[in-house]
Design a protein around this motif. Structure first.
Motif, PDB file in Angstrom:
ATOM      1  N   VAL A 193      64.243 -33.103  51.797  1.00 51.18           N
ATOM      2  CA  VAL A 193      64.081 -32.594  50.431  1.00 51.18           C
ATOM      3  C   VAL A 193      62.686 -32.000  50.229  1.00 51.18           C
ATOM      4  O   VAL A 193      62.533 -30.980  49.538  1.00 51.18           O
ATOM      5  CB  VAL A 193      64.336 -33.713  49.398  1.00 51.18           C
ATOM      6  CG1 VAL A 193      64.038 -33.231  47.990  1.00 51.18           C
ATOM      7  CG2 VAL A 193      65.787 -34.189  49.482  1.00 51.18           C
ATOM      8  N   CYS A 194      61.674 -32.596  50.830  1.00 48.02           N
ATOM      9  CA  CYS A 194      60.292 -32.150  50.610  1.00 48.02           C
ATOM     10  C   CYS A 194      59.860 -31.037  51.562  1.00 48.02           C
ATOM     11  O   CYS A 194      58.742 -30.523  51.444  1.00 48.02           O
ATOM     12  CB  CYS A 194      59.333 -33.331  50.730  1.00 48.02           C
ATOM     13  SG  CYS A 194      59.623 -34.614  49.488  1.00 48.02           S
ATOM     14  N   SER A 195      60.731 -30.664  52.497  1.00 47.07           N
ATOM     15  CA  SER A 195      60.399 -29.585  53.428  1.00 47.07           C
ATOM     16  C   SER A 195      60.619 -28.228  52.760  1.00 47.07           C
ATOM     17  O   SER A 195      61.305 -28.127  51.745  1.00 47.07           O
ATOM     18  CB  SER A 195      61.263 -29.677  54.686  1.00 47.07           C
ATOM     19  OG  SER A 195      62.619 -29.361  54.377  1.00 47.07           O
ATOM     20  N   GLU A 196      60.036 -27.184  53.354  1.00 43.44           N
ATOM     21  CA  GLU A 196      60.185 -25.838  52.796  1.00 43.44           C
ATOM     22  C   GLU A 196      61.540 -25.229  53.130  1.00 43.44           C
ATOM     23  O   GLU A 196      62.040 -24.391  52.389  1.00 43.44           O
ATOM     24  CB  GLU A 196      59.064 -24.930  53.315  1.00 43.44           C
ATOM     25  CG  GLU A 196      57.672 -25.287  52.778  1.00 43.44           C
ATOM     26  CD  GLU A 196      56.621 -24.285  53.196  1.00 43.44           C
ATOM     27  OE1 GLU A 196      56.969 -23.320  53.915  1.00 43.44           O
ATOM     28  OE2 GLU A 196      55.451 -24.446  52.808  1.00 43.44           O
ATOM     29  N   ASN A 197      62.135 -25.659  54.253  1.00 45.53           N
ATOM     30  CA  ASN A 197      63.389 -25.045  54.692  1.00 45.53           C
ATOM     31  C   ASN A 197      64.603 -25.957  54.590  1.00 45.53           C
ATOM     32  O   ASN A 197      65.688 -25.619  55.048  1.00 45.53           O
ATOM     33  CB  ASN A 197      63.244 -24.546  56.135  1.00 45.53           C
ATOM     34  CG  ASN A 197      62.924 -25.671  57.122  1.00 45.53           C
ATOM     35  OD1 ASN A 197      62.819 -26.836  56.736  1.00 45.53           O
ATOM     36  ND2 ASN A 197      62.772 -25.315  58.386  1.00 45.53           N
ATOM     37  N   GLY A 198      64.428 -27.158  53.970  1.00 46.94           N
ATOM     38  CA  GLY A 198      65.559 -28.065  53.804  1.00 46.94           C
ATOM     39  C   GLY A 198      66.027 -28.703  55.087  1.00 46.94           C
ATOM     40  O   GLY A 198      67.198 -29.078  55.221  1.00 46.94           O
ATOM     41  N   LYS A 199      65.104 -28.850  56.051  1.00 52.47           N
ATOM     42  CA  LYS A 199      65.459 -29.426  57.348  1.00 52.47           C
ATOM     43  C   LYS A 199      64.426 -30.457  57.762  1.00 52.47           C
ATOM     44  O   LYS A 199      63.292 -30.444  57.287  1.00 52.47           O
ATOM     45  CB  LYS A 199      65.517 -28.325  58.428  1.00 52.47           C
ATOM     46  CG  LYS A 199      66.538 -27.234  58.152  1.00 52.47           C
ATOM     47  CD  LYS A 199      66.470 -26.145  59.209  1.00 52.47           C
ATOM     48  CE  LYS A 199      67.464 -25.028  58.926  1.00 52.47           C
ATOM     49  NZ  LYS A 199      67.369 -23.933  59.938  1.00 52.47           N
ATOM     50  N   ALA A 200      64.848 -31.369  58.668  1.00 49.54           N
ATOM     51  CA  ALA A 200      63.936 -32.336  59.265  1.00 49.54           C
ATOM     52  C   ALA A 200      64.209 -32.381  60.761  1.00 49.54           C
ATOM     53  O   ALA A 200      65.363 -32.458  61.180  1.00 49.54           O
ATOM     54  CB  ALA A 200      64.124 -33.728  58.659  1.00 49.54           C
ATOM     55  N   SER A 201      63.148 -32.311  61.563  1.00 53.35           N
ATOM     56  CA  SER A 201      63.327 -32.341  63.012  1.00 53.35           C
ATOM     57  C   SER A 201      63.582 -33.770  63.480  1.00 53.35           C
ATOM     58  O   SER A 201      63.160 -34.738  62.840  1.00 53.35           O
ATOM     59  CB  SER A 201      62.088 -31.784  63.715  1.00 53.35           C
ATOM     60  OG  SER A 201      60.989 -32.677  63.565  1.00 53.35           O
ATOM     61  N   SER A 202      64.260 -33.885  64.613  1.00 53.33           N
ATOM     62  CA  SER A 202      64.517 -35.214  65.177  1.00 53.33           C
ATOM     63  C   SER A 202      63.205 -35.918  65.501  1.00 53.33           C
ATOM     64  O   SER A 202      63.106 -37.140  65.367  1.00 53.33           O
ATOM     65  CB  SER A 202      65.387 -35.090  66.430  1.00 53.33           C
ATOM     66  OG  SER A 202      64.788 -34.219  67.379  1.00 53.33           O
ATOM     67  N   THR A 203      62.182 -35.154  65.896  1.00 57.39           N
ATOM     68  CA  THR A 203      60.876 -35.739  66.216  1.00 57.39           C
ATOM     69  C   THR A 203      60.258 -36.390  64.983  1.00 57.39           C
ATOM     70  O   THR A 203      59.749 -37.517  65.044  1.00 57.39           O
ATOM     71  CB  THR A 203      59.922 -34.662  66.765  1.00 57.39           C
ATOM     72  OG1 THR A 203      60.505 -34.071  67.924  1.00 57.39           O
ATOM     73  CG2 THR A 203      58.573 -35.269  67.128  1.00 57.39           C
ATOM     74  N   ASP A 204      60.303 -35.674  63.850  1.00 55.98           N
ATOM     75  CA  ASP A 204      59.729 -36.225  62.615  1.00 55.98           C
ATOM     76  C   ASP A 204      60.486 -37.474  62.160  1.00 55.98           C
ATOM     77  O   ASP A 204      59.882 -38.430  61.660  1.00 55.98           O
ATOM     78  CB  ASP A 204      59.752 -35.170  61.501  1.00 55.98           C
ATOM     79  CG  ASP A 204      58.712 -34.076  61.721  1.00 55.98           C
ATOM     80  OD1 ASP A 204      57.768 -34.311  62.505  1.00 55.98           O
ATOM     81  OD2 ASP A 204      58.849 -33.001  61.119  1.00 55.98           O
ATOM     82  N   ILE A 205      61.795 -37.461  62.338  1.00 51.05           N
ATOM     83  CA  ILE A 205      62.595 -38.629  61.939  1.00 51.05           C
ATOM     84  C   ILE A 205      62.274 -39.818  62.844  1.00 51.05           C
ATOM     85  O   ILE A 205      62.121 -40.945  62.376  1.00 51.05           O
ATOM     86  CB  ILE A 205      64.104 -38.307  61.973  1.00 51.05           C
ATOM     87  CG1 ILE A 205      64.433 -37.199  60.961  1.00 51.05           C
ATOM     88  CG2 ILE A 205      64.929 -39.551  61.666  1.00 51.05           C
ATOM     89  CD1 ILE A 205      65.849 -36.672  61.056  1.00 51.05           C
ATOM     90  N   LEU A 206      62.158 -39.558  64.137  1.00 52.63           N
ATOM     91  CA  LEU A 206      61.817 -40.635  65.075  1.00 52.63           C
ATOM     92  C   LEU A 206      60.436 -41.212  64.756  1.00 52.63           C
ATOM     93  O   LEU A 206      60.229 -42.424  64.830  1.00 52.63           O
ATOM     94  CB  LEU A 206      61.842 -40.106  66.516  1.00 52.63           C
ATOM     95  CG  LEU A 206      63.235 -39.855  67.120  1.00 52.63           C
ATOM     96  CD1 LEU A 206      63.125 -39.077  68.425  1.00 52.63           C
ATOM     97  CD2 LEU A 206      63.955 -41.174  67.360  1.00 52.63           C
TER      98      LEU A 206
END
Length: 247
Positions: free
Chosen positions: A111-124
Motif C-alpha cells: 500500500v505504501c509503495s509507489e507502484n503497488g508492489k512489494a518484492s520478495s526480498t523486502d517481505i523476507l
C-alpha cells in the motif's frame, strides 16, 4: 420486497462459499446452471438481481456477495465477503498470529509503495522484524505461496500485489488504516494500486491501467481527465480474454 430464496439461489451460494471468488463469466455460467438445474427462469441480464436476492438473506449473517474489478485486466469478479470482520482477523481461522503479522507487514509494503508492489526480498526482510514468533526464510516462502494459493496475494516475477479478492474483502480496512496513502481511481472510484498517475504536480490523479485503456481508447491525443494536461504514459490495450483471468 426481496424475492424469496429458492434452490437455485442456494446452489449458487454454496458454490460461492466453496470458491470464495469467481470471475464474472464464471458467475454467469453458474447462474444459468443453477436456474436450469432447478427449473427456474434464467434471465441472462438479471445476474445482479439474482445475487441481490441472496444478499438480502445473507444480511442478518453479516455476509455479502460483492462485485469488484481486477486491477490486472479490468475484468469483474464476485466475492463472498464477511462484513462482520473488516480487517485481517477474518483470516485467523486459517493463519497463525505470526503469519497474520507478516501479511499485515506485506500489506504495508504494498500500500505504501509507489507502484503497488512489494518484492520478495523486502517481505523476507520484514519477516525479521516480527514481534510475534519469528519465521524462518523457508517458512516465509511457504506462507507467501499459501497466500497466493488462497487468493490473498498475486505474484509475478518475484513481486507481490494485493489480489482482487483481498481488495474486495479488505476495502473498508484498507481505507481506514491507510487513509493518507490510499487513492481512488479517477474513472471507476475504486481503490487504485496498479495504476498510472498524472505527472502534473498540482493534479496527480490515479487511473487503473484497465481504466486507462478504456478511457483513452480511440482518442487521438490522451489528456488527463482532471487537469487536461497531456497524458505521457503508454496506453495499454483493452484486454478481452477471460480464460486466463487473475483473481
Amino acid at each position: 420486497m426481496a424475492r424469496p430464496m429458492e434452490d437455485s439461489h442456494r446452489r449458487f451460494l454454496q458454490t460461492m462459499m466453496a470458491n470464495g471468488i469467481v470471475d464474472e463469466q464464471s458467475a454467469r455460467t453458474l447462474y444459468q446452471y443453477c436456474c436450469e438445474t432447478h427449473n427456474t427462469q434464467h434471465t441472462p441480464d438479471k445476474l445482479d438481481d439474482f445475487i441481490e436476492t441472496i444478499n438480502s438473506k445473507l444480511q442478518p449473517m453479516f455476509m455479502q456477495i460483492r462485485k469488484g474489478m481486477s486491477e490486472d485486466n479490468g475484468h469483474q469478479f464476485y466475492a463472498l465477503v464477511n462484513m462482520a470482520e473488516t480487517d485481517v482477523t477474518r483470516m485467523s481461522s486459517d493463519y497463525a498470529d505470526n503469519e497474520l503479522e507478516l501479511f499485515r507487514k506485506t500489506m504495508d509494503l504494498i500500500v505504501c509503495s509507489e507502484n503497488g508492489k512489494a518484492s520478495s526480498t523486502d517481505i523476507l526482510n520484514s519477516a525479521d522484524t516480527l514481534t510475534t514468533k519469528k519465521l524462518k526464510k523457508s517458512e516465509t516462502e511457504h506462507l507467501l505461496n499459501r497466500l497466493v494459493h488462497d487468493k490473498w496475494l498475486n505474484e509475478k516475477r518475484g513481486e507481490y500485489t494485493l489480489s482482487t479478492r483481498c481488495i474486495i474483502e479488505m476495502e473498508p480496512y484498507i481505507r481506514s488504516m491507510y487513509q493518507d496513502q490510499v487513492k481512488v481511481c479517477h474513472i471507476c472510484r475504486n481503490i487504485a494500486f496498479q495504476c498510472q498517475i498524472c505527472e502534473k504536480p498540482t493534479c496527480g490523479i490515479k487511473i487503473h491501467n484497465p481504466c486507462v485503456a478504456r478511457y483513452f481508447k480511440g482518442r487521438a491525443e490522451p489528456r488527463c481527465p482532471a487537469c487536461d494536461d497531456f497524458w505521457p504514459h503508454e496506453i495499454p490495450e483493452v484486454r478481452r480474454s477471460r480464460s486466463q483471468s487473475k483473481q
